[in-house]
Design a protein around this motif. Structure first.
Motif, PDB file in Angstrom:
ATOM      1  N   SER A  97      38.362  50.947  41.019  1.00  0.00           N
ATOM      2  CA  SER A  97      37.233  51.603  41.678  1.00  0.00           C
ATOM      3  C   SER A  97      36.179  52.004  40.650  1.00  0.00           C
ATOM      4  O   SER A  97      34.963  51.828  40.875  1.00  0.00           O
ATOM      5  CB  SER A  97      37.723  52.838  42.445  1.00  0.00           C
ATOM      6  N   VAL A 100      34.389  48.886  39.634  1.00  0.00           N
ATOM      7  CA  VAL A 100      33.407  48.470  40.637  1.00  0.00           C
ATOM      8  C   VAL A 100      32.125  49.289  40.500  1.00  0.00           C
ATOM      9  O   VAL A 100      31.010  48.742  40.582  1.00  0.00           O
ATOM     10  CB  VAL A 100      34.006  48.616  42.057  1.00  0.00           C
ATOM     11  N   GLU A 104      28.302  47.882  39.595  1.00  0.00           N
ATOM     12  CA  GLU A 104      27.074  48.109  40.360  1.00  0.00           C
ATOM     13  C   GLU A 104      25.989  48.727  39.480  1.00  0.00           C
ATOM     14  O   GLU A 104      24.800  48.389  39.627  1.00  0.00           O
ATOM     15  CB  GLU A 104      27.382  48.992  41.572  1.00  0.00           C
ATOM     16  N   ASP A 134      33.034  39.857  37.477  1.00  0.00           N
ATOM     17  CA  ASP A 134      33.373  39.382  38.820  1.00  0.00           C
ATOM     18  C   ASP A 134      34.670  38.567  38.806  1.00  0.00           C
ATOM     19  O   ASP A 134      35.506  38.684  39.727  1.00  0.00           O
ATOM     20  CB  ASP A 134      32.238  38.545  39.392  1.00  0.00           C
ATOM     21  N   LEU A 137      37.598  41.018  38.558  1.00  0.00           N
ATOM     22  CA  LEU A 137      37.858  41.702  39.824  1.00  0.00           C
ATOM     23  C   LEU A 137      38.515  40.748  40.829  1.00  0.00           C
ATOM     24  O   LEU A 137      39.430  41.137  41.569  1.00  0.00           O
ATOM     25  CB  LEU A 137      36.558  42.259  40.404  1.00  0.00           C
ATOM     26  N   GLU A 138      38.046  39.511  40.836  1.00  0.00           N
ATOM     27  CA  GLU A 138      38.648  38.525  41.742  1.00  0.00           C
ATOM     28  C   GLU A 138      40.103  38.253  41.367  1.00  0.00           C
ATOM     29  O   GLU A 138      40.963  38.107  42.246  1.00  0.00           O
ATOM     30  CB  GLU A 138      37.839  37.226  41.695  1.00  0.00           C
ATOM     31  N   VAL A 142      40.354  41.970  44.085  1.00  0.00           N
ATOM     32  CA  VAL A 142      39.308  42.863  44.591  1.00  0.00           C
ATOM     33  C   VAL A 142      38.240  41.987  45.237  1.00  0.00           C
ATOM     34  O   VAL A 142      37.604  41.185  44.558  1.00  0.00           O
ATOM     35  CB  VAL A 142      38.702  43.721  43.465  1.00  0.00           C
ATOM     36  N   LEU A 143      38.055  42.156  46.546  1.00  0.00           N
ATOM     37  CA  LEU A 143      37.116  41.318  47.285  1.00  0.00           C
ATOM     38  C   LEU A 143      36.124  42.190  48.030  1.00  0.00           C
ATOM     39  O   LEU A 143      36.444  43.304  48.461  1.00  0.00           O
ATOM     40  CB  LEU A 143      37.875  40.429  48.278  1.00  0.00           C
ATOM     41  N   GLU A 144      34.897  41.668  48.193  1.00  0.00           N
ATOM     42  CA  GLU A 144      33.877  42.397  48.935  1.00  0.00           C
ATOM     43  C   GLU A 144      34.197  42.387  50.432  1.00  0.00           C
ATOM     44  O   GLU A 144      34.716  41.399  50.966  1.00  0.00           O
ATOM     45  CB  GLU A 144      32.500  41.773  48.704  1.00  0.00           C
ATOM     46  N   LYS A 180      28.016  48.460  49.030  1.00  0.00           N
ATOM     47  CA  LYS A 180      29.067  47.474  49.280  1.00  0.00           C
ATOM     48  C   LYS A 180      30.439  48.139  49.322  1.00  0.00           C
ATOM     49  O   LYS A 180      30.710  49.102  48.600  1.00  0.00           O
ATOM     50  CB  LYS A 180      29.062  46.383  48.212  1.00  0.00           C
ATOM     51  N   TYR A 182      34.795  47.361  49.229  1.00  0.00           N
ATOM     52  CA  TYR A 182      35.714  46.422  48.571  1.00  0.00           C
ATOM     53  C   TYR A 182      37.146  46.607  49.091  1.00  0.00           C
ATOM     54  O   TYR A 182      37.541  47.706  49.497  1.00  0.00           O
ATOM     55  CB  TYR A 182      35.694  46.626  47.056  1.00  0.00           C
ATOM     56  N   SER A 192      32.460  50.202  53.220  1.00  0.00           N
ATOM     57  CA  SER A 192      31.025  49.905  53.125  1.00  0.00           C
ATOM     58  C   SER A 192      30.239  51.005  53.825  1.00  0.00           C
ATOM     59  O   SER A 192      30.632  51.473  54.898  1.00  0.00           O
ATOM     60  CB  SER A 192      30.710  48.567  53.795  1.00  0.00           C
TER      61      SER A 192
END
Length: 217
Positions: A97, A100, A104, A134, A137-138, A142-144, A180, A182, A192
């Motif tokens: 978190s 993320v 941002e 990115d 995170l992937e 971790v996905l949007e 966004k 996640y 979100s």
């Protein structure tokens, strides 16, 4: 002479009677000993059987206690493993978190630099760093969360405002994504923040009155 023979005969008969009596007595004693031996054996067998039953019950009780103890231990082990897994997931979620949020901030800083005269090589380098973030995170699953133009879902989205619309536009459709959201391993890492559509309800009676006033004028 005959008298002597008779006396001897009587004596012999007496001796035979004594022998017969002794033989019968011995047999009676043997039978008595045999009967006592059977009773003793029967008693011993009963005692042995009782002992076996006692130890069998003791074995069953001990085995059941051991079985329940093993089951309790297995449940305890599973609970500990589950708690450890949840604790590790919670720590991982906190770290990701934070990651993320940093991403941002990095994106906003990069967007700001794009509007200033900055060397193209610096922008390319920063863009590559963003791609690496990115990818990381992937890799950590971790996905949007999909939000814009999709139906509002309280499990994934949090409303912070409304977009008032007219006509046949459907309500509770996400019209704007403020922040966004996640997922982490199909669980919400953060929801979100969105605005959703809401129809404007007109007062038909007032509209008719206004139309009538307009006609009278």
């Amino acid at each position: 002479m005959d008298k002597t023979k008779n006396k001897d005969q009587v004596k012999n008969d007496q001796d035979n009677d004594y022998l017969l009596l002794d033989d019968n007595t011995d047999k009676s004693n043997q039978n008595l000993e045999t009967e006592l031996s059977i009773e003793d054996v029967t008693a011993e067998l009963k005692e042995t059987r009782d002992d076996l039953e006692h130890y069998r019950k003791l074995y069953d009780d001990t085995f059941n206690k051991l079985k329940y103890s093993l089951a309790d231990f297995d449940n305890y082990r599973k609970n500990i493993e589950k708690q450890n897994a949840l604790r590790m997931l919670s720590v991982k979620a906190d770290i990701l978190s934070t990651m993320v949020n940093l991403r941002e901030d990095f994106v906003r800083a990069l967007d700001t630099l794009k509007h200033h005269k900055v060397d193209i090589s610096i922008l390319e380098g920063l863009t590559n760093i963003l791609k690496n973030i990115d990818l990381f995170l992937e890799k950590e699953n971790v996905l949007e969360i999909k939000a814009l133009n999709s139906a509002f879902d309280p499990n994934f989205h949090e409303i912070i405002g409304f977009s008032y619309v007219e006509g046949d536009v459907e309500e509770n459709i996400i019209t704007r994504e403020i922040r966004k959201g996640y997922l982490l391993n199909d669980r919400v890492l953060r929801p979100s923040l969105v605005e959703v559509s809401k129809k404007i309800i007109k007062n038909i009676e007032n509209d008719n009155k206004e139309d009538t006033k307009g006609d009278e004028v």
